[in-house]
Design an enzyme around this catalytic site. Structure first.
Site, mmCIF file in Angstrom:
data_model
loop_
_atom_site.group_PDB
_atom_site.id
_atom_site.type_symbol
_atom_site.label_atom_id
_atom_site.label_comp_id
_atom_site.label_asym_id
_atom_site.label_seq_id
_atom_site.Cartn_x
_atom_site.Cartn_y
_atom_site.Cartn_z
ATOM 1 C CG ASP A 148 56.219 28.003 86.703
ATOM 2 O OD1 ASP A 148 55.475 27.617 85.808
ATOM 3 O OD2 ASP A 148 56.133 27.656 87.894
ATOM 4 N NE ARG B 279 55.532 33.448 82.414
ATOM 5 C CZ ARG B 279 55.172 33.202 83.669
ATOM 6 N NH1 ARG B 279 54.827 34.201 84.466
ATOM 7 N NH2 ARG B 279 55.168 31.971 84.125
ATOM 8 C CD1 TRP B 280 65.219 34.279 80.804
ATOM 9 C CD2 TRP B 280 65.315 33.203 78.837
ATOM 10 N NE1 TRP B 280 66.529 34.273 80.397
ATOM 11 C CE2 TRP B 280 66.615 33.616 79.181
ATOM 12 C CE3 TRP B 280 65.135 32.511 77.635
ATOM 13 C CZ2 TRP B 280 67.732 33.347 78.391
ATOM 14 C CZ3 TRP B 280 66.242 32.249 76.835
ATOM 15 C CH2 TRP B 280 67.512 32.665 77.215
ATOM 16 C CD GLU C 231 47.515 19.112 84.796
ATOM 17 O OE1 GLU C 231 48.720 19.246 85.104
ATOM 18 O OE2 GLU C 231 46.766 18.288 85.366
ATOM 19 C CG ASN C 232 53.221 20.984 80.784
ATOM 20 O OD1 ASN C 232 54.178 20.742 81.513
ATOM 21 N ND2 ASN C 232 52.540 22.124 80.885
ATOM 22 C CD1 TRP C 233 49.927 14.808 78.618
ATOM 23 C CD2 TRP C 233 51.198 14.621 76.786
ATOM 24 N NE1 TRP C 233 50.865 13.804 78.842
ATOM 25 C CE2 TRP C 233 51.643 13.669 77.733
ATOM 26 C CE3 TRP C 233 51.852 14.685 75.556
ATOM 27 C CZ2 TRP C 233 52.710 12.798 77.493
ATOM 28 C CZ3 TRP C 233 52.913 13.832 75.315
ATOM 29 C CH2 TRP C 233 53.334 12.895 76.278
ATOM 30 N NE ARG D 258 54.950 27.544 90.654
ATOM 31 C CZ ARG D 258 53.882 27.187 89.966
ATOM 32 N NH1 ARG D 258 52.781 26.838 90.585
ATOM 33 N NH2 ARG D 258 53.888 27.208 88.648
ATOM 34 N NE ARG E 189 48.824 28.913 89.013
ATOM 35 C CZ ARG E 189 49.169 30.006 88.353
ATOM 36 N NH1 ARG E 189 48.668 31.175 88.709
ATOM 37 N NH2 ARG E 189 50.004 29.946 87.334
ATOM 38 C CB ILE E 190 50.331 23.606 94.876
ATOM 39 C CG1 ILE E 190 50.308 24.302 96.242
ATOM 40 C CG2 ILE E 190 50.993 22.241 94.987
ATOM 41 C CD1 ILE E 190 51.615 24.363 96.979
ATOM 42 C CB SER E 191 50.841 24.256 89.349
ATOM 43 O OG SER E 191 50.579 25.625 89.247
HETATM 44 C C1 FPP Z 1 57.705 25.605 82.198
HETATM 45 O O1 FPP Z 1 57.907 26.877 81.596
HETATM 46 C C2 FPP Z 1 58.732 24.635 81.734
HETATM 47 C C3 FPP Z 1 58.486 23.480 81.034
HETATM 48 C C4 FPP Z 1 57.123 23.065 80.664
HETATM 49 C C5 FPP Z 1 59.589 22.577 80.584
HETATM 50 C C6 FPP Z 1 60.816 22.529 81.455
HETATM 51 C C7 FPP Z 1 61.775 21.539 80.938
HETATM 52 C C8 FPP Z 1 63.131 21.687 80.897
HETATM 53 C C9 FPP Z 1 63.815 22.926 81.371
HETATM 54 C C10 FPP Z 1 63.990 20.575 80.336
HETATM 55 C C11 FPP Z 1 64.497 19.661 81.434
HETATM 56 C C12 FPP Z 1 65.202 18.476 80.851
HETATM 57 C C13 FPP Z 1 65.422 17.286 81.505
HETATM 58 C C14 FPP Z 1 66.001 16.119 80.805
HETATM 59 C C15 FPP Z 1 65.105 17.108 82.923
HETATM 60 P P1 FPP Z 1 56.718 27.505 80.729
HETATM 61 O O2 FPP Z 1 56.806 26.961 79.329
HETATM 62 O O3 FPP Z 1 55.426 27.229 81.415
HETATM 63 O O4 FPP Z 1 57.058 29.008 80.706
HETATM 64 P P2 FPP Z 1 55.987 30.195 80.829
HETATM 65 O O5 FPP Z 1 55.356 30.021 82.176
HETATM 66 O O6 FPP Z 1 56.801 31.441 80.732
HETATM 67 O O7 FPP Z 1 55.037 30.016 79.689
#
Ligand code: FPP
Length: 227
Positions: A2, A6-7, A49-51, A170, A176-178
């Site tokens: 996570d 935001r980073w 859910e990320n779709w 986390r 959360r467990i999400s």
């Molecule tokens: C959640 O952060 C992160 C993701 C949905 C993607 C994570 C994927 C990688 C780091 C690539 C890994 C690659 C391989 C091949 C294993 P967020 O987008 O939810 O961030 P936010 O909570 O700040 O919005």
């Protein structure tokens, strides 16, 4: 993992740059876990859910997974990492599925750390799928419903053959467990850090491990030191 978005936002960068930086944090974490004798690392890369995220971000992530796999396969082989992907992989782009199959097969005999990447993974969907598989076996007369136990259900999960995680980390302060490894995390210790995933490093991993070491794990029983 996570906090990628935001980073990036905090640095005035597009969200996808956060995912790119997240890959570096993942590589660092995998190497540290391997060096420090941790037997398995499971990362949540893409949830069912990320779709629902904007198409551009989803496409970026799919291409990123594919490129990272292609670029890192040699290192994984050299460093004895055994990689597996957990989730409903049939829904992923064809090219990515091929890379996944290739990297899984080529590292299957490796003797080092088990690196599991949850991709198009959802804990509830995994449990429903396991129930369906057991129901099918019962309908075909291969098993008797009364004989279904925790072991037979666990054997139908994507994680079959893996030990349950001891520690859930986390990042970005979420508590959360999400929908992550709902069955497998039953007795896991939870460590929450405010750090965004791309900033996760040796120091924050060590903090998580020290926090874990300070816990008294009872698995529902009594503290052995009190008995
Ligand atoms: C959640 O952060 C992160 C993701 C949905 C993607 C994570 C994927 C990688 C780091 C690539 C890994 C690659 C391989 C091949 C294993 P967020 O987008 O939810 O961030 P936010 O909570 O700040 O919005």
């Amino acid at each position: 993992m996570d906090g990628n978005g935001r980073w990036a936002a905090a640095k005035g960068l597009p969200r996808v740059m956060g995912h790119q930086a997240g890959v570096e944090a993942l590589k660092t974490t995998l190497r540290l876990c391997s060096d420090w004798g941790i037997s398995a690392l499971t990362a949540y890369a893409f949830s069912t859910e990320n779709w629902s995220r904007p198409g551009q971000e989803v496409n970026f992530l799919m291409t990123l997974f594919e490129q990272v796999l292609q670029k890192e396969l040699h290192s994984l082989e050299r460093e004895q990492v055994r990689i597996r992907f957990l989730g409903e992989l049939e829904a992923l782009p064809e090219v990515l599925q091929q890379r996944i199959q290739d990297s899984t097969e080529r590292t299957a005999g490796n003797t080092g750390i088990h690196f599991n990447v949850c991709t198009n993974y959802g804990g509830r969907r995994e449990l429903v799928r396991a129930a369906q598989r057991l129901a099918r076996q019962a309908a075909e007369g291969l098993i008797v419903p009364e004989e279904i136990d925790e072991n037979s259900l666990a054997a139908e999960l994507f994680t079959t053959g893996e030990q349950d995680p001891d520690l859930l980390i986390r990042t970005s302060g979420e508590q959360r467990i999400s929908n992550f490894l709902l069955w497998q995390l039953a007795y896991a210790e939870i460590h929450v850090t405010e750090v965004y995933w791309p900033d996760f490093n040796a120091i924050t991993l060590k903090q998580a491990l020290m926090d874990f070491q300070s816990r008294q794990r009872r698995f529902g029983g009594l503290d052995t030191r009190q008995s």
